[in-house]
Design an enzyme around this catalytic site. Structure first.
Site, PDB file in Angstrom:
ATOM      1  N   LYS A 154       0.993  -1.128  -0.088  1.00 31.51           N
ATOM      2  CA  LYS A 154       0.517  -0.240  -0.157  1.00 31.51           C
ATOM      3  C   LYS A 154       0.826   0.872  -0.502  1.00 31.51           C
ATOM      4  O   LYS A 154       0.601   2.442  -0.539  1.00 31.51           O
ATOM      5  CB  LYS A 154      -0.841  -0.174   1.382  1.00 31.51           C
ATOM      6  CG  LYS A 154      -1.888  -1.537   2.129  1.00 31.51           C
ATOM      7  CD  LYS A 154      -2.754  -1.398   0.734  1.00 31.51           C
ATOM      8  CE  LYS A 154      -3.646  -2.554   0.806  1.00 31.51           C
ATOM      9  NZ  LYS A 154      -3.226  -4.135   0.921  1.00 31.51           N
TER      10      LYS A 154
ATOM     11  N   LYS B  42      -8.365   1.097   3.925  1.00 27.03           N
ATOM     12  CA  LYS B  42      -8.124   0.140   3.876  1.00 27.03           C
ATOM     13  C   LYS B  42      -7.110  -0.247   4.976  1.00 27.03           C
ATOM     14  O   LYS B  42      -5.764   0.609   5.014  1.00 27.03           O
ATOM     15  CB  LYS B  42      -7.501  -0.343   2.357  1.00 27.03           C
ATOM     16  CG  LYS B  42      -6.526   0.696   1.734  1.00 27.03           C
ATOM     17  CD  LYS B  42      -6.487  -0.163   0.570  1.00 27.03           C
ATOM     18  CE  LYS B  42      -5.666   1.017  -0.434  1.00 27.03           C
ATOM     19  NZ  LYS B  42      -5.518   0.797  -2.326  1.00 27.03           N
TER      20      LYS B  42
ATOM     21  N   ARG C  29      -4.810  -4.925 -13.114  1.00 28.74           N
ATOM     22  CA  ARG C  29      -3.668  -5.875 -12.429  1.00 28.74           C
ATOM     23  C   ARG C  29      -2.310  -5.479 -13.433  1.00 28.74           C
ATOM     24  O   ARG C  29      -3.273  -5.906 -14.875  1.00 28.74           O
ATOM     25  CB  ARG C  29      -4.031  -6.754 -12.335  1.00 28.74           C
ATOM     26  CG  ARG C  29      -2.893  -7.485 -11.751  1.00 28.74           C
ATOM     27  CD  ARG C  29      -1.910  -7.306 -10.831  1.00 28.74           C
ATOM     28  NE  ARG C  29      -2.381  -6.873  -9.754  1.00 28.74           N
ATOM     29  CZ  ARG C  29      -2.618  -7.473  -8.626  1.00 28.74           C
ATOM     30  NH1 ARG C  29      -2.211  -9.376  -8.588  1.00 28.74           N
ATOM     31  NH2 ARG C  29      -3.105  -6.931  -7.048  1.00 28.74           N
TER      32      ARG C  29
ATOM     33  N   ARG D  21     -10.117  -6.217 -12.994  1.00 30.37           N
ATOM     34  CA  ARG D  21     -10.988  -7.208 -12.303  1.00 30.37           C
ATOM     35  C   ARG D  21     -12.326  -5.656 -11.809  1.00 30.37           C
ATOM     36  O   ARG D  21     -12.626  -4.719 -11.251  1.00 30.37           O
ATOM     37  CB  ARG D  21     -10.363  -7.064 -10.403  1.00 30.37           C
ATOM     38  CG  ARG D  21      -9.704  -8.704 -10.951  1.00 30.37           C
ATOM     39  CD  ARG D  21      -7.956  -8.212 -10.663  1.00 30.37           C
ATOM     40  NE  ARG D  21      -7.607  -6.821 -10.837  1.00 30.37           N
ATOM     41  CZ  ARG D  21      -6.726  -6.614  -8.809  1.00 30.37           C
ATOM     42  NH1 ARG D  21      -6.486  -7.055  -8.060  1.00 30.37           N
ATOM     43  NH2 ARG D  21      -6.068  -5.347  -9.031  1.00 30.37           N
TER      44      ARG D  21
ATOM     45  N   ARG E  50     -15.357  -3.102  -4.104  1.00 29.50           N
ATOM     46  CA  ARG E  50     -14.031  -3.875  -4.709  1.00 29.50           C
ATOM     47  C   ARG E  50     -13.997  -4.293  -5.759  1.00 29.50           C
ATOM     48  O   ARG E  50     -15.318  -5.571  -5.806  1.00 29.50           O
ATOM     49  CB  ARG E  50     -13.761  -4.702  -3.163  1.00 29.50           C
ATOM     50  CG  ARG E  50     -13.803  -4.265  -1.813  1.00 29.50           C
ATOM     51  CD  ARG E  50     -13.920  -4.705  -0.811  1.00 29.50           C
ATOM     52  NE  ARG E  50     -15.046  -6.062  -0.981  1.00 29.50           N
ATOM     53  CZ  ARG E  50     -15.120  -7.421   0.304  1.00 29.50           C
ATOM     54  NH1 ARG E  50     -14.419  -7.461   1.475  1.00 29.50           N
ATOM     55  NH2 ARG E  50     -16.057  -7.283   0.145  1.00 29.50           N
TER      56      ARG E  50
ATOM     57  N   ASP F  26      -1.503  -1.415  -9.383  1.00 28.88           N
ATOM     58  CA  ASP F  26      -3.348  -1.912  -9.421  1.00 28.88           C
ATOM     59  C   ASP F  26      -3.434  -0.625  -9.849  1.00 28.88           C
ATOM     60  O   ASP F  26      -2.948   0.589  -9.637  1.00 28.88           O
ATOM     61  CB  ASP F  26      -3.705  -2.000  -7.903  1.00 28.88           C
ATOM     62  CG  ASP F  26      -4.007  -3.286  -8.200  1.00 28.88           C
ATOM     63  OD1 ASP F  26      -3.583  -4.333  -9.071  1.00 28.88           O
ATOM     64  OD2 ASP F  26      -3.604  -3.960  -6.359  1.00 28.88           O
TER      65      ASP F  26
ATOM     66  N   GLU G 129      -1.941   0.533  -5.921  1.00 31.20           N
ATOM     67  CA  GLU G 129      -1.159  -0.667  -5.507  1.00 31.20           C
ATOM     68  C   GLU G 129      -0.187  -0.686  -5.477  1.00 31.20           C
ATOM     69  O   GLU G 129      -0.299  -1.208  -7.153  1.00 31.20           O
ATOM     70  CB  GLU G 129      -2.242  -1.979  -4.451  1.00 31.20           C
ATOM     71  CG  GLU G 129      -2.576  -1.185  -3.317  1.00 31.20           C
ATOM     72  CD  GLU G 129      -3.798  -2.563  -2.508  1.00 31.20           C
ATOM     73  OE1 GLU G 129      -3.594  -3.803  -3.572  1.00 31.20           O
ATOM     74  OE2 GLU G 129      -5.157  -2.451  -1.765  1.00 31.20           O
TER      75      GLU G 129
ATOM     76  N   ASN H  58       1.974  -4.117  -6.124  1.00 31.80           N
ATOM     77  CA  ASN H  58       1.772  -5.591  -5.030  1.00 31.80           C
ATOM     78  C   ASN H  58       3.303  -6.681  -5.283  1.00 31.80           C
ATOM     79  O   ASN H  58       3.276  -6.929  -6.881  1.00 31.80           O
ATOM     80  CB  ASN H  58       0.753  -6.839  -6.070  1.00 31.80           C
ATOM     81  CG  ASN H  58      -0.210  -6.401  -5.260  1.00 31.80           C
ATOM     82  OD1 ASN H  58      -1.290  -6.207  -4.232  1.00 31.80           O
ATOM     83  ND2 ASN H  58      -1.045  -5.010  -6.541  1.00 31.80           N
TER      84      ASN H  58
END
Length: 313
Positions: A124, A159, A209, A224, A232, A272, A280, A282
């Site tokens: 994050k 979050k 992604r 997504r 979400r 993301d 984000e 990842n």
């Protein structure tokens, strides 16, 4: 090559969609010898980092996709590559594993992603390195600052910093009657730091992604798309994955970030992006390989193993 993969127990992996399984199948098809390790299988003894690695055979049948042999004690520097694919949470045991892997690296092991980079990159907080691509963001444990941020922006996402799969994510709006209890719960009465971001309406078109492999940008994203009534987009939260070509803005973000992260030791990264904004970075176990390959024909796992072979040549 002899390739060691640090994984969750193979029986827990969903072979039809798991990216680690895609990597293993691609490597196995090329004749590389595969070995599976759990975190608990890695020990330090007599100044050597040893893995109790099990030979792993993979098959195309999703119901019976793997076969494990007997564990053998092998110094990690004897493998051509060690691929860290343990899923979050990034807890104390994960932290200890990165320390052991860093010691192994000092003895000549090739570890992907690099252990110190895994420690340094909270998935994050890492977006703060690239503020030109982010929406207004707050990181705090103090309720006062969260209330002020919401008063300014009116609609925000809250979050935890250590979550995955959409767990613990809340959307709150100015005047929300549940705001106090949400903040108290997320911050654990101001003892846990959280992130707040201005809500991005483009989430309805998907949380994209974008995969980076050794500085190379995969030309398709996996969008997504949230289920009806959801905020979400995470697949674990019921989102639907739709592969699509990168937009001009996606490419700008990815091509700016990719060489920076590669030089920091991050071999595989999943960005993301919602709308035009990075949300984000990842680095622990990015996914999306199989969905992109199935929908576009682009062999993401092939690109990954190509890059691994180049690094280990």
């Amino acid at each position: 090559m002899n390739l060691a993969f640090i994984l969750d127990p193979p029986a827990t992996l969903k072979a039809y969609k798991d990216s680690s399984v895609a990597m293993l199948r691609e490597a196995g098809a090329r004749g590389h010898a595969l070995f599976a390790l759990r975190q608990a299988d890695i020990i330090l003894r007599d100044n050597q980092v040893i893995g109790y690695a099990k030979p792993l055979r993979v098959a195309a049948d999703n119901a019976n996709w793997f076969e494990l042999g007997h564990a053998e004690a092998t110094p990690l520097n004897r493998f051509d590559a060690v691929v860290m694919r343990k899923d979050p949470p990034f807890d104390t045991e994960y932290l200890y594993t990165t320390h052991l892997l860093e010691l192994a690296q000092g003895h000549g092991a090739r570890v992907f992603n690099r252990p110190d980079a895994l420690r340094d990159f909270n998935e994050k907080l890492a977006i703060a390195r690239f503020p030109q691509f982010t929406v207004p963001t707050l990181v705090t444990r103090c309720a006062f600052h969260i209330h002020a941020f919401l008063a300014e922006h009116g609609d925000v996402i809250l979050k935890p910093l250590d979550g995955m799969g959409g767990a613990g994510i809340f959307r709150v709006r100015r005047g929300d009657a549940n705001l106090n209890v949400i903040v108290e719960t997320l911050t654990r009465l101001e003892t846990r730091t959280v992130m707040a971001q201005r809500y991005i309406p483009e989430i309805t078109r998907g949380d994209k992604r974008i995969l980076l492999i050794d500085g190379e940008v995969v030309p398709f994203a996996l969008a997504r798309i949230p289920a009806e009534g959801e905020t979400r987009g995470n697949l674990a939260a019921g989102g639907r994955g739709v592969a699509q070509p990168l937009s001009a803005r996606d490419r700008e973000i990815a091509h700016t970030i990719a060489p920076v992260l590669r030089d920091l030791g991050l071999f595989l990264v999943g960005l993301d992006v919602i709308g035009d904004h990075l949300t984000e970075i990842n680095v622990t176990s990015p996914t999306g390989f199989q969905e992109i390959a199935q929908q576009t024909g682009f062999n993401v796992a092939g690109i990954f193993i190509d890059a691994l072979e180049r690094r280990c040549a």
